[in-house]
Scaffold this active site. Structure first.
Site, PDB file in Angstrom:
ATOM      1  N   VAL A 120       0.867  -1.182   0.000  1.00 25.71           N
ATOM      2  CA  VAL A 120       0.000   0.000   0.000  1.00 25.71           C
ATOM      3  C   VAL A 120       0.900   1.227   0.000  1.00 25.71           C
ATOM      4  O   VAL A 120       2.084   1.145   0.317  1.00 25.71           O
ATOM      5  CB  VAL A 120      -0.961   0.028   1.214  1.00 25.71           C
ATOM      6  CG1 VAL A 120      -1.992  -1.074   1.119  1.00 25.71           C
ATOM      7  CG2 VAL A 120      -0.215  -0.055   2.524  1.00 25.71           C
ATOM      8  N   SER A 121       0.330   2.361  -0.375  1.00 28.64           N
ATOM      9  CA  SER A 121       1.137   3.566  -0.555  1.00 28.64           C
ATOM     10  C   SER A 121       1.452   4.307   0.737  1.00 28.64           C
ATOM     11  O   SER A 121       2.492   4.954   0.837  1.00 28.64           O
ATOM     12  CB  SER A 121       0.432   4.518  -1.520  1.00 28.64           C
ATOM     13  OG  SER A 121       0.296   3.904  -2.774  1.00 28.64           O
ATOM     14  N   SER A 122       0.554   4.247   1.721  1.00 23.45           N
ATOM     15  CA  SER A 122       0.778   5.049   2.932  1.00 23.45           C
ATOM     16  C   SER A 122       0.347   4.282   4.176  1.00 23.45           C
ATOM     17  O   SER A 122      -0.362   3.279   4.106  1.00 23.45           O
ATOM     18  CB  SER A 122      -0.001   6.361   2.835  1.00 23.45           C
ATOM     19  OG  SER A 122      -1.391   6.094   2.850  1.00 23.45           O
ATOM     20  N   GLN A 165      -3.280   3.501   4.871  1.00 24.27           N
ATOM     21  CA  GLN A 165      -3.895   2.379   4.162  1.00 24.27           C
ATOM     22  C   GLN A 165      -3.496   1.022   4.739  1.00 24.27           C
ATOM     23  O   GLN A 165      -3.770  -0.007   4.141  1.00 24.27           O
ATOM     24  CB  GLN A 165      -3.498   2.419   2.683  1.00 24.27           C
ATOM     25  CG  GLN A 165      -4.022   3.627   1.956  1.00 24.27           C
ATOM     26  CD  GLN A 165      -3.499   3.689   0.540  1.00 24.27           C
ATOM     27  OE1 GLN A 165      -2.340   3.348   0.299  1.00 24.27           O
ATOM     28  NE2 GLN A 165      -4.336   4.123  -0.382  1.00 24.27           N
TER      29      GLN A 165
END
Length: 138
Positions: A66-68, A71
């Protein structure tokens, strides 16, 4: 069907020189023509598959990203979904890699480690939830 050394080298993913070394050492002995040229056949392909599978224990890896940090709950959902998919497909998972980082960042440590393992032949399959989970481009 018979393969010439350069054709068989492409199939095997090795160089012609490696085939020559295998022939000399007895690891993969080529058939010979009347002119003493090396040729390979389907039996050599089957033998090669056995050689490659015996040499290295190749693993199946599930990669979830996931990007961050916000998330992170989605990351756990990805892992559960991939586990369900693999069980339904009859695949035995050897490792699950979870990572938080952008898809355009090619300096992610776990991602780079996975790529190096794959290129060295230690990983037979990488399973991802979506094609952009590994990287956005390339």
């Amino acid at each position: 069907m018979h393969y010439r050394p350069h054709e068989f080298a492409k199939i095997a993913g090795v160089t012609v020189r490696t085939l020559q070394r295998w022939d000399i050492s007895g690891k993969l002995i080529a058939d010979r023509t009347l002119g003493n040229h090396r040729v390979y056949s389907q039996k050599h392909i089957n033998q090669l598959k056995g050689l490659l599978s015996d040499d290295i224990k190749r693993s199946v890896v599930v990669y979830c990203r996931v990007s961050s940090e916000a998330q992170r709950p989605d990351l756990e959902n990805q892992v559960k979904a991939m586990d369900t998919f693999c069980n339904a497909s009859g695949l035995k998972i050897d490792q699950v890699i979870k990572e938080v980082g952008g898809g355009m960042n090619f300096k992610r440590k776990k991602f780079l480690n996975l790529l190096f393992r794959m290129l060295s032949g230690q990983v037979s399959m990488i399973i991802v939830a979506h094609k952009d989970r590994l990287c956005r481009f390339a």
